[in-house]
Write an enzyme that holds these catalytic residues in place. Structure first.
Site, PDB file in Angstrom:
ATOM      1  N   VAL A 126      40.621 -93.312  97.324  1.00  0.00           N
ATOM      2  CA  VAL A 126      40.786 -94.478  96.458  1.00  0.00           C
ATOM      3  C   VAL A 126      39.415 -94.982  96.000  1.00  0.00           C
ATOM      4  O   VAL A 126      38.528 -95.239  96.819  1.00  0.00           O
ATOM      5  CB  VAL A 126      41.544 -95.599  97.202  1.00  0.00           C
ATOM      6  CG1 VAL A 126      41.606 -96.868  96.344  1.00  0.00           C
ATOM      7  CG2 VAL A 126      42.953 -95.141  97.545  1.00  0.00           C
ATOM      8  N   GLN A 160      47.325 -87.278  92.526  1.00  0.00           N
ATOM      9  CA  GLN A 160      48.118 -87.814  93.637  1.00  0.00           C
ATOM     10  C   GLN A 160      48.705 -89.184  93.295  1.00  0.00           C
ATOM     11  O   GLN A 160      48.018 -90.047  92.761  1.00  0.00           O
ATOM     12  CB  GLN A 160      47.280 -87.955  94.911  1.00  0.00           C
ATOM     13  CG  GLN A 160      48.122 -88.359  96.117  1.00  0.00           C
ATOM     14  CD  GLN A 160      47.322 -88.660  97.353  1.00  0.00           C
ATOM     15  OE1 GLN A 160      46.631 -89.679  97.416  1.00  0.00           O
ATOM     16  NE2 GLN A 160      47.407 -87.785  98.351  1.00  0.00           N
ATOM     17  N   HIS A 220      47.018 -83.910 107.617  1.00  0.00           N
ATOM     18  CA  HIS A 220      45.944 -84.657 108.271  1.00  0.00           C
ATOM     19  C   HIS A 220      46.333 -84.773 109.737  1.00  0.00           C
ATOM     20  O   HIS A 220      47.360 -85.365 110.061  1.00  0.00           O
ATOM     21  CB  HIS A 220      45.799 -86.040 107.635  1.00  0.00           C
ATOM     22  CG  HIS A 220      44.610 -86.812 108.128  1.00  0.00           C
ATOM     23  ND1 HIS A 220      43.991 -87.775 107.370  1.00  0.00           N
ATOM     24  CD2 HIS A 220      43.912 -86.748 109.290  1.00  0.00           C
ATOM     25  CE1 HIS A 220      42.970 -88.283 108.063  1.00  0.00           C
ATOM     26  NE2 HIS A 220      42.912 -87.671 109.228  1.00  0.00           N
ATOM     27  N   GLU A 275      35.395 -88.105 104.179  1.00  0.00           N
ATOM     28  CA  GLU A 275      34.180 -88.788 104.595  1.00  0.00           C
ATOM     29  C   GLU A 275      32.984 -87.835 104.665  1.00  0.00           C
ATOM     30  O   GLU A 275      31.866 -88.203 104.313  1.00  0.00           O
ATOM     31  CB  GLU A 275      34.399 -89.467 105.946  1.00  0.00           C
ATOM     32  CG  GLU A 275      33.360 -90.528 106.251  1.00  0.00           C
ATOM     33  CD  GLU A 275      33.827 -91.501 107.313  1.00  0.00           C
ATOM     34  OE1 GLU A 275      33.357 -91.381 108.461  1.00  0.00           O
ATOM     35  OE2 GLU A 275      34.654 -92.365 106.997  1.00  0.00           O
ATOM     36  N   CYS A 310      48.771 -92.202 103.636  1.00  0.00           N
ATOM     37  CA  CYS A 310      47.960 -93.412 103.680  1.00  0.00           C
ATOM     38  C   CYS A 310      48.436 -94.329 104.806  1.00  0.00           C
ATOM     39  O   CYS A 310      49.602 -94.728 104.829  1.00  0.00           O
ATOM     40  CB  CYS A 310      48.028 -94.156 102.352  1.00  0.00           C
ATOM     41  SG  CYS A 310      47.004 -95.654 102.341  1.00  0.00           S
ATOM     42  N   LYS A 339      50.848 -84.585 100.936  1.00  0.00           N
ATOM     43  CA  LYS A 339      49.808 -84.796 101.951  1.00  0.00           C
ATOM     44  C   LYS A 339      50.396 -85.714 103.015  1.00  0.00           C
ATOM     45  O   LYS A 339      50.845 -86.813 102.700  1.00  0.00           O
ATOM     46  CB  LYS A 339      48.560 -85.426 101.331  1.00  0.00           C
ATOM     47  CG  LYS A 339      47.400 -85.559 102.313  1.00  0.00           C
ATOM     48  CD  LYS A 339      46.140 -86.035 101.589  1.00  0.00           C
ATOM     49  CE  LYS A 339      44.938 -86.019 102.529  1.00  0.00           C
ATOM     50  NZ  LYS A 339      44.982 -87.078 103.553  1.00  0.00           N
ATOM     51  N   GLY A 374      40.736 -83.347 108.518  1.00  0.00           N
ATOM     52  CA  GLY A 374      40.337 -84.043 109.737  1.00  0.00           C
ATOM     53  C   GLY A 374      39.288 -83.286 110.524  1.00  0.00           C
ATOM     54  O   GLY A 374      39.383 -82.065 110.695  1.00  0.00           O
TER      55      GLY A 374
END
Length: 466
Positions: free
Chosen positions: A25, A79, A175, A233, A108, A147, A209
């Site tokens: 996001v 997405q 994830h 990240e 999310c 996802k 992950g």
């Protein structure tokens, strides 16, 4: 041309992508996707888009997808978050000509997703998800992908993945964390869950992950057997992650800012990216951190970036031979490198052992050490050094007689404003404390009516006004 499915879709349309940049996001915008592709990313996702807003708002569509065409930005998956089959499909129909697949966000874990009833908070509603994917698979000209996050139980996670595959999902990103594993409780993702899903389904699977460097990518593929690996990240702190190198931060920052000049995006996105890239350096130069937070123009951000570069170059010039990185970093702070969340100890093999960690302390320790405060509270402390987060020092409010919320100090009914308004309206009464004047306004309206007609009719007045 028939729609490609499963392995054929991954192999031909997605060009057998192994290195994937996650949907983020306000962070996986076009400029950042182009930077990532230049440095090894083979597939990118747009930021998560709200299907309802995308459907009704032409500006939202233009800002997030319908902007300047960029052939370099393919393959691309758009997405959406949604909880209504019709809304999801109608939004996807508006997007399908601009991408290679449509992804449904079922991962999310944030509070906004809980309030909006989407993302990982749909993972128990299998009937709804089946209807959404079946309809999308039927109506769209591009494949539908998902996802997800895992359940604590491997068996349930496997059944969940199989249900999505049966409904028409053509590619699954897993994830390896549960929806409860987020923020300070993120812990380590379970590659064991991902491996079990990969073995149980016939469609391509991406793992998400624990990815901080290229060796993590290779290890994940080897251990789980997935088709590709997605990172979020890790990519934000080192866009060259998939190249297996750790470049100088200012090289990545300058290249990104050049791309932004050509493909503009909101200043908040640019600022957020530089905070990630310069994360370790900004711990050293706090004043420049504050300047970066306050600057209002792209030119201003470029100036801060230039100053950070000069400071680092001066530090390099004055560096002593044999000097090692400080603060336990693997590299010097001016080099792109992973950010390891504080307070996490990983035991044993990654992906198979749980991360032993607790919530960050929300209060100061006995010595007043603010490092134990959450980041948001540390920011508040900087703005107001006298601020205390001790719950025993919080003011105690008298409660509303009706609902338990704090009451108004001057309310004539001893209620909160909402309850007071209902009662005052019902009884045609005033409450000066809340600025509610139903009785006064009613009396004025009667006086105005009598002045217009010259007739006073007391029969129409309520009993409490006689």
């Amino acid at each position: 041309m028939p729609k490609l499915r499963g392995e054929a879709f991954w192999r031909e349309t997605l060009r057998s992508a192994h290195y994937v940049v996650a949907p983020m996001v306000d962070q996986s915008e076009l400029a950042w996707r182009l930077l990532s592709r230049r440095h090894g990313a083979q597939l990118c996702y747009t930021p998560m888009l709200h299907a309802q807003v995308f459907l009704r708002d032409a500006n939202y569509r233009r800002e997030n997808l319908y902007g300047e065409a960029c052939p370099e930005d393919r393959p691309l998956i758009v997405q959406f978050c949604a909880n209504d089959p019709e809304v999801f499909v109608q939004a996807a129909l508006l997007a399908q000509d601009y991408c290679d697949a449509i992804d449904l966000n079922l991962g999310c874990p944030q509070m906004i997703a809980k309030r909006g009833h989407y993302g990982a908070f749909l993972q128990e509603e299998w009937d709804l998800l089946q209807r959404m994917i079946l309809l999308a698979n039927e109506k769209l000209s591009v494949p539908i992908t998902c996802k997800i996050r895992v359940f604590p139980e491997i068996d349930k996670t496997v059944k969940y993945a199989q249900m999505l595959e049966k409904a028409g999902c053509q590619l699954l990103t897993v994830h390896g964390r549960t929806k409860e594993q987020k923020g300070p409780l993120a812990g380590v993702a379970s590659w064991e869950h991902i491996q079990a899903v990969r073995k149980a389904v016939s469609i391509p699977v991406f793992a998400n992950g624990n990815i901080q460097c290229l060796s993590d990518v290779e290890e994940c593929i080897r251990k789980t057997g997935v088709h590709g690996v997605m990172t979020a990240e890790g990519n934000l702190h080192n866009p060259a992650l998939f190249e297996g190198r750790n470049p100088l931060v200012w090289e990545m920052a300058e290249e990104y800012l050049e791309i932004v000049q050509k493909y503009p995006c909101p200043l908040s996105y640019v600022r957020a990216h530089l905070f990630k890239l310069w994360h370790h350096t900004l711990q050293v130069y706090q004043q420049l951190r504050e300047e970066l937070a306050k600057v209002k123009t792209l030119e201003g951000i470029v100036d801060v970036n230039r100053e950070l570069k000069l400071r680092c170059q001066e530090e390099i010039a004055n560096q002593k031979e044999g000097e090692k990185p400080k603060e336990g970093l693997p590299f010097f702070h001016w080099i792109c490198q992973p950010y390891i969340r504080p307070g996490c100890k990983e035991n044993g093999t990654r992906g198979t052992e749980k991360c032993v960690r607790g919530k960050r302390a929300l209060e100061e320790d006995e010595d007043g050490n603010s490092e134990l405060l959450s980041k948001n509270k540390q920011k508040k402390k900087l703005r107001n050094p006298n601020k205390s987060f001790d719950p025993t020092l919080k003011p105690k409010y008298a409660k509303c007689d009706q609902c338990g919320n704090p009451k108004g100090n001057k309310c004539v009914f001893n209620m909160c404003r909402g309850c007071c308004k209902k009662r005052a309206f019902k009884e045609t009464a005033d409450c000066p404390g809340h600025g509610l004047l139903f009785k006064t306004k009613y009396e004025k309206s009667l006086l105005w009516q009598s002045s217009q007609t010259g007739i006073q009719n007391p029969e129409i007045m309520p009993q409490n006004l006689l």
